[in-house]
Motif scaffolding. Structure first.
Motif, PDB file in Angstrom:
ATOM      1  N   LEU A  21       9.888  -3.156  -5.688  1.00 46.47           N
ATOM      2  CA  LEU A  21       9.563  -1.872  -5.057  1.00 46.47           C
ATOM      3  C   LEU A  21      10.626  -1.503  -4.027  1.00 46.47           C
ATOM      4  O   LEU A  21      11.048  -0.337  -3.940  1.00 46.47           O
ATOM      5  N   GLY A  22      11.076  -2.499  -3.282  1.00 46.31           N
ATOM      6  CA  GLY A  22      12.115  -2.246  -2.277  1.00 46.31           C
ATOM      7  C   GLY A  22      13.427  -1.828  -2.904  1.00 46.31           C
ATOM      8  O   GLY A  22      14.137  -0.972  -2.368  1.00 46.31           O
ATOM      9  N   CYS A  56      13.726  -0.282  -5.869  1.00 49.57           N
ATOM     10  CA  CYS A  56      13.548   1.057  -6.441  1.00 49.57           C
ATOM     11  C   CYS A  56      13.520   2.147  -5.385  1.00 49.57           C
ATOM     12  O   CYS A  56      13.990   3.266  -5.619  1.00 49.57           O
ATOM     13  N   THR A  57      12.962   1.831  -4.220  1.00 51.67           N
ATOM     14  CA  THR A  57      12.863   2.837  -3.157  1.00 51.67           C
ATOM     15  C   THR A  57      13.989   2.722  -2.147  1.00 51.67           C
ATOM     16  O   THR A  57      14.003   3.459  -1.156  1.00 51.67           O
ATOM     17  N   THR A  58      14.922   1.822  -2.371  1.00 55.19           N
ATOM     18  CA  THR A  58      16.037   1.524  -1.464  1.00 55.19           C
ATOM     19  C   THR A  58      15.560   1.286  -0.031  1.00 55.19           C
ATOM     20  O   THR A  58      16.135   1.791   0.927  1.00 55.19           O
ATOM     21  N   SER A  59      14.514   0.489   0.081  1.00 51.97           N
ATOM     22  CA  SER A  59      13.964   0.148   1.387  1.00 51.97           C
ATOM     23  C   SER A  59      14.412  -1.263   1.765  1.00 51.97           C
ATOM     24  O   SER A  59      14.048  -2.241   1.114  1.00 51.97           O
ATOM     25  N   ALA A  94      11.393  -3.549   2.626  1.00 47.96           N
ATOM     26  CA  ALA A  94      10.666  -4.090   1.479  1.00 47.96           C
ATOM     27  C   ALA A  94      11.478  -5.173   0.769  1.00 47.96           C
ATOM     28  O   ALA A  94      10.916  -6.174   0.314  1.00 47.96           O
TER      29      ALA A  94
END
Length: 117
Positions: free
Chosen positions: A28-29, A31-34, A37
């Motif tokens: 998820l991190g 994919c969301t460039t976080s 995460a």
């Protein structure tokens, strides 16, 4: 059914569950460039490795190889864990199993070629 019964242990299933959560958070991190995460997911994956290792050393993991059918139950603790399993990297890292003074392989004398004159 396999005679090896690999991974059917409390340590194996617990580590897999924690690693699955860590992988989802890490994915998820990504994919969301976080960064938060990604860092959190990586920390959960490291925790999965450590939890699995500690459970293995506590006797909730089993050594690799063939085991008697009576020891195939998942909630069956391994009594040989305290001494260390032969060939187990986790046991070796904990200082169990083979000691440093033991000879693992016989020394082989080097063959010297005769000198030519």
């Amino acid at each position: 059914m396999s005679a090896y019964d690999e991974g059917h242990t409390v340590a194996g299933w617990t580590g897999t569950a924690i690693a699955t959560v860590g992988s989802c958070v890490l994915g998820l991190g990504i994919c969301t460039t976080s960064v938060l995460a990604v860092t959190g997911g990586t920390a959960v994956l490291v925790a999965a490795v450590l939890v699995t290792w500690v459970l293995h050393l506590a006797g909730w993991g089993k050594p690799p190889g063939v085991r008697p059918v009576g020891e195939w139950r998942m909630r069956e603790r391994d009594g040989s864990a305290r001494a260390g399993h032969p060939g187990c990297v986790g046991c070796r890292l904990a200082g169990r199993g083979r000691r440093a003074g033991s000879a693992s392989a016989p020394a082989v004398a080097a063959e010297v070629a005769p000198e030519r004159v």
